[in-house]
Write a protein that holds these residues in place. Structure first.
Motif, PDB file in Angstrom:
ATOM      1  N   LEU A  72       0.768  -1.254   0.105  1.00 32.12           N
ATOM      2  CA  LEU A  72       0.185   0.037  -0.146  1.00 32.12           C
ATOM      3  C   LEU A  72       0.806   1.146  -0.052  1.00 32.12           C
ATOM      4  O   LEU A  72       0.269   2.366  -0.543  1.00 32.12           O
ATOM      5  N   VAL A  73       2.037   1.257   0.557  1.00 30.48           N
ATOM      6  CA  VAL A  73       2.843   2.448   0.841  1.00 30.48           C
ATOM      7  C   VAL A  73       4.127   2.333  -0.001  1.00 30.48           C
ATOM      8  O   VAL A  73       4.753   3.558  -0.214  1.00 30.48           O
ATOM      9  N   GLU A  74       4.677   1.444  -0.151  1.00 30.80           N
ATOM     10  CA  GLU A  74       5.962   1.151  -0.987  1.00 30.80           C
ATOM     11  C   GLU A  74       5.834   1.572  -2.339  1.00 30.80           C
ATOM     12  O   GLU A  74       4.981   0.873  -3.038  1.00 30.80           O
ATOM     13  N   ARG A  75       6.832   2.430  -2.873  1.00 30.01           N
ATOM     14  CA  ARG A  75       6.932   2.604  -4.365  1.00 30.01           C
ATOM     15  C   ARG A  75       8.583   2.291  -4.587  1.00 30.01           C
ATOM     16  O   ARG A  75       9.166   2.776  -3.731  1.00 30.01           O
ATOM     17  N   ARG A  76       8.856   2.246  -5.857  1.00 28.19           N
ATOM     18  CA  ARG A  76      10.117   2.000  -6.161  1.00 28.19           C
ATOM     19  C   ARG A  76      10.725   3.411  -6.447  1.00 28.19           C
ATOM     20  O   ARG A  76      12.069   3.452  -6.343  1.00 28.19           O
ATOM     21  N   THR A  92      -4.376  -0.095  -8.190  1.00 27.42           N
ATOM     22  CA  THR A  92      -4.915  -0.485  -9.311  1.00 27.42           C
ATOM     23  C   THR A  92      -4.930  -1.882  -9.494  1.00 27.42           C
ATOM     24  O   THR A  92      -4.023  -2.656  -8.937  1.00 27.42           O
ATOM     25  N   ALA A  93      -5.667  -2.543 -10.320  1.00 26.14           N
ATOM     26  CA  ALA A  93      -5.675  -3.867 -10.988  1.00 26.14           C
ATOM     27  C   ALA A  93      -4.103  -4.216 -11.675  1.00 26.14           C
ATOM     28  O   ALA A  93      -3.716  -5.238 -11.548  1.00 26.14           O
ATOM     29  N   GLU A  94      -3.473  -3.247 -11.959  1.00 22.87           N
ATOM     30  CA  GLU A  94      -2.118  -3.405 -12.538  1.00 22.87           C
ATOM     31  C   GLU A  94      -0.993  -3.121 -11.425  1.00 22.87           C
ATOM     32  O   GLU A  94      -0.124  -2.858 -11.914  1.00 22.87           O
ATOM     33  N   HIS A  95      -1.281  -2.984 -10.379  1.00 23.97           N
ATOM     34  CA  HIS A  95      -0.385  -2.760  -9.204  1.00 23.97           C
ATOM     35  C   HIS A  95       0.669  -3.652  -9.166  1.00 23.97           C
ATOM     36  O   HIS A  95       0.470  -4.689  -9.452  1.00 23.97           O
ATOM     37  N   ASP A  96       2.082  -3.385  -8.812  1.00 22.24           N
ATOM     38  CA  ASP A  96       3.120  -4.112  -9.037  1.00 22.24           C
ATOM     39  C   ASP A  96       3.134  -5.090  -7.761  1.00 22.24           C
ATOM     40  O   ASP A  96       4.412  -5.643  -7.587  1.00 22.24           O
ATOM     41  N   ASP A  97       2.545  -4.976  -6.918  1.00 23.29           N
ATOM     42  CA  ASP A  97       2.468  -5.896  -5.387  1.00 23.29           C
ATOM     43  C   ASP A  97       1.397  -5.993  -4.980  1.00 23.29           C
ATOM     44  O   ASP A  97       0.281  -5.273  -5.311  1.00 23.29           O
ATOM     45  N   ASP A  98       1.192  -6.986  -4.226  1.00 21.54           N
ATOM     46  CA  ASP A  98      -0.127  -7.403  -3.607  1.00 21.54           C
ATOM     47  C   ASP A  98      -0.427  -6.462  -2.269  1.00 21.54           C
ATOM     48  O   ASP A  98       0.421  -5.792  -1.571  1.00 21.54           O
ATOM     49  N   VAL A  99      -1.677  -6.185  -1.915  1.00 25.73           N
ATOM     50  CA  VAL A  99      -2.079  -5.067  -1.023  1.00 25.73           C
ATOM     51  C   VAL A  99      -3.059  -5.896  -0.242  1.00 25.73           C
ATOM     52  O   VAL A  99      -4.131  -6.241  -0.765  1.00 25.73           O
ATOM     53  N   ALA A 100      -3.002  -5.945   1.064  1.00 32.65           N
ATOM     54  CA  ALA A 100      -4.082  -6.239   1.913  1.00 32.65           C
ATOM     55  C   ALA A 100      -4.198  -4.880   2.998  1.00 32.65           C
ATOM     56  O   ALA A 100      -3.211  -4.538   3.624  1.00 32.65           O
ATOM     57  N   VAL A 101      -5.620  -4.741   3.356  1.00 30.97           N
ATOM     58  CA  VAL A 101      -5.882  -3.558   4.065  1.00 30.97           C
ATOM     59  C   VAL A 101      -7.006  -4.230   5.158  1.00 30.97           C
ATOM     60  O   VAL A 101      -7.978  -4.597   4.620  1.00 30.97           O
ATOM     61  N   LEU A 102      -6.877  -3.819   6.578  1.00 33.12           N
ATOM     62  CA  LEU A 102      -7.658  -4.281   7.420  1.00 33.12           C
ATOM     63  C   LEU A 102      -8.371  -3.005   8.359  1.00 33.12           C
ATOM     64  O   LEU A 102      -7.384  -2.262   8.939  1.00 33.12           O
ATOM     65  N   SER A 103      -9.449  -2.497   8.371  1.00 26.79           N
ATOM     66  CA  SER A 103      -9.736  -1.312   8.939  1.00 26.79           C
ATOM     67  C   SER A 103     -10.804  -1.792   9.905  1.00 26.79           C
ATOM     68  O   SER A 103     -11.722  -2.631   9.749  1.00 26.79           O
ATOM     69  N   PHE A 104     -10.844  -1.061  11.036  1.00 30.01           N
ATOM     70  CA  PHE A 104     -11.688  -1.460  12.205  1.00 30.01           C
ATOM     71  C   PHE A 104     -12.306   0.127  12.806  1.00 30.01           C
ATOM     72  O   PHE A 104     -11.358   0.933  12.681  1.00 30.01           O
TER      73      PHE A 104
END
Length: 480
Positions: A382-386, A422-434
């Motif tokens: 979610l936060v890392e970019r090359r 987006t669907a073409e993002h270069d890494d998996d993303v998981a987000v859990l909100s409470f």
């Protein structure tokens, strides 16, 4: 120092007998010419320097090539020559006609604009993997070619331009091209092999995505004192599936465990390790251990599963009666909290080592949450970019969370959109909100209307009321 083996008493070198004819190799001269041919004048005793056209018949040479070759000339690319391989592929072509008439296949391949560029700029151009239908190979069968277009210049023009350039003091300018040589190298086998490889990678990716989604919770538990939502976005087609996971576990006493983790690596192996760790977390959560002890158990299990595979994880427990969140982190990114007033706070930076390192020096941290607080757990995708530092990504996430109001489902969607996932993002993303429910405001006291006193009640001395006391009694009833 060089070493050689010889028998004792044997001489180092033995001369060949005079009557023994020894065949020595001749000079490396593929043209069969004695003496050097370079230089403006041949050396004494050497054969004269021959022109290339006298050594080879270029038309015959091009005709014997197995690859299709075409030579065009003029601004309309009139056909000047087509070798046998080209005629076998496309049939006989009439010389002298423009390319759009004599060779319609060039227009279908989109090569006519390329020929214009070559003739105008005098530079080579090429295209890759152009498909050509081959009727001889069967219906629907195609062959793939890499096509190169090379500019051709007249020898007389080259000499004349060189003389003109030297007289004008502007050497190095090539003369304009008068034609184009089109050469097609067949790459059908390579293209088919690449297609098979892409298909195999696609099937493997689909299997990994299917396994990944099957190992994630199909439906999150919804505790009574906490609202939760989660989302998982796999990487694009060029990125292999990773080992991101999340979970929500109900514990005794109305408490809730929130978990998010990321297995380093890609592919089926990472997804399989993720599934084992997620199952272990659910089992260890039932023991009612502090978060740092759960991390220690997971660290030992990760080493048993694969000593070369490490993972990061955050395990947090929310206790509604105390209003506290106790968590422990194993090398994971810090959690973020947004208070009821919109202030965004970041979790403790001092976390333990990742799982699978064998160092169980994990600690637990406790936070007191106010009603209406929104929290976010996330993976590094979610936060890392090359092209930027991770602190920039964390800052952008904090800024986005400050304005991401609404239920947890809306918060997850807004975070993904604002962070450019987006669907073409270069890494998996998981987000859990409470999200903690907001405190209900105390109901305002409701004053009942006071009935008007009749003359008979005003005259009763036992009530202690009089005409002058009536306004004071009315106000006292409204305050109650």
């Amino acid at each position: 120092m060089r070493w050689s083996a010889r028998l004792t008493g044997a001489p180092w070198r033995v001369a060949a007998p005079a009557d023994d004819a020894v065949a020595l190799p001749g000079p490396r001269d593929p043209l069969g010419l004695a003496g050097p041919l370079l230089g403006p004048e041949p050396l004494l005793g050497a054969e004269p320097l021959l022109d290339l056209h006298e050594l080879y018949d270029l038309r015959d040479l091009l005709g014997r090539l197995p690859a299709p070759v075409v030579i065009t000339y003029g601004p309309r690319h009139r056909l000047g020559y087509a070798n046998d391989a080209y005629r076998e592929l496309f049939g006989t072509r009439a010389a002298g006609l423009p390319a759009e008439e004599a060779m319609p296949e060039l227009a279908e391949l989109g090569l006519l604009p390329l020929l214009d560029q070559v003739l105008r700029s005098g530079r080579d151009r090429s295209v890759k993997a152009r498909s050509i239908t081959d009727p001889a190979a069967g219906p629907g069968r195609t062959r793939c070619f890499n096509v190169s277009c090379v500019p051709l210049r007249s020898t007389e023009r080259i000499a004349r331009t060189a003389r003109t350039a030297r007289s004008a003091g502007r050497d190095g300018q090539p003369p304009p091209a008068i034609g184009v040589l089109i050469y097609a190298a067949e790459v059908t086998d390579q293209v088919h092999a690449a297609a098979r490889l892409r298909e195999a990678e696609r099937r493997q990716r689909e299997a990994a995505v299917t396994l990944q989604r099957s190992l994630l919770p199909q439906k999150l538990e919804q505790p009574a004192e906490l609202r939760v939502a989660a989302t998982y976005q796999p990487g694009g087609a060029d990125a292999a599936v990773g080992g991101d996971w999340y979970d929500v576990i109900s514990l005794r006493g109305g408490r809730t465990a929130l978990v998010i983790g990321d297995v380093m690596g890609r592919g089926l192996r990472a997804a399989a390790v993720m599934g084992q760790l997620r199952t272990a977390v659910r089992a260890y959560a039932r023991l009612d251990l502090p978060p740092h002890q759960v991390m220690g158990l997971l660290d030992g299990l990760a080493m048993e599963i694969d000593a070369n595979q490490i993972a990061t994880c955050v395990y947090a427990v929310y206790d509604p009666p105390a209003g506290t969140l106790t968590y422990s982190s194993a090398g994971h990114l810090p959690l973020m909290l947004r208070g009821p007033d919109g202030t965004v706070l970041q979790g403790e930076q001092q976390n333990g080592p990742p799982l699978g390192t064998g160092d169980s020096a994990h600690t637990s941290h406790t936070l007191r949450l106010l009603p209406g607080t929104t929290g976010v757990l996330y993976t590094d995708g979610l936060v890392e970019r090359r092209d930027q530092d991770i602190d920039e990504g964390l800052g952008l996430l904090a800024h986005t969370l400050a304005g991401a109001v609404g239920p947890p489902e809306v918060v997850c969607a807004r975070l993904l959109r604002a962070m450019g996932v987006t669907a073409e993002h270069d890494d998996d993303v998981a987000v859990l909100s409470f999200q903690l429910p907001r405190a209900e405001a105390a109901p305002e006291p409701v004053s009942e209307p006071v009935p008007e006193l009749g003359p008979e009640l005003r005259a009763m001395p036992e009530l202690g009321l009089s005409e002058a006391a009536e306004p004071g009694v009315d106000s006292a009833l409204r305050e109650v």
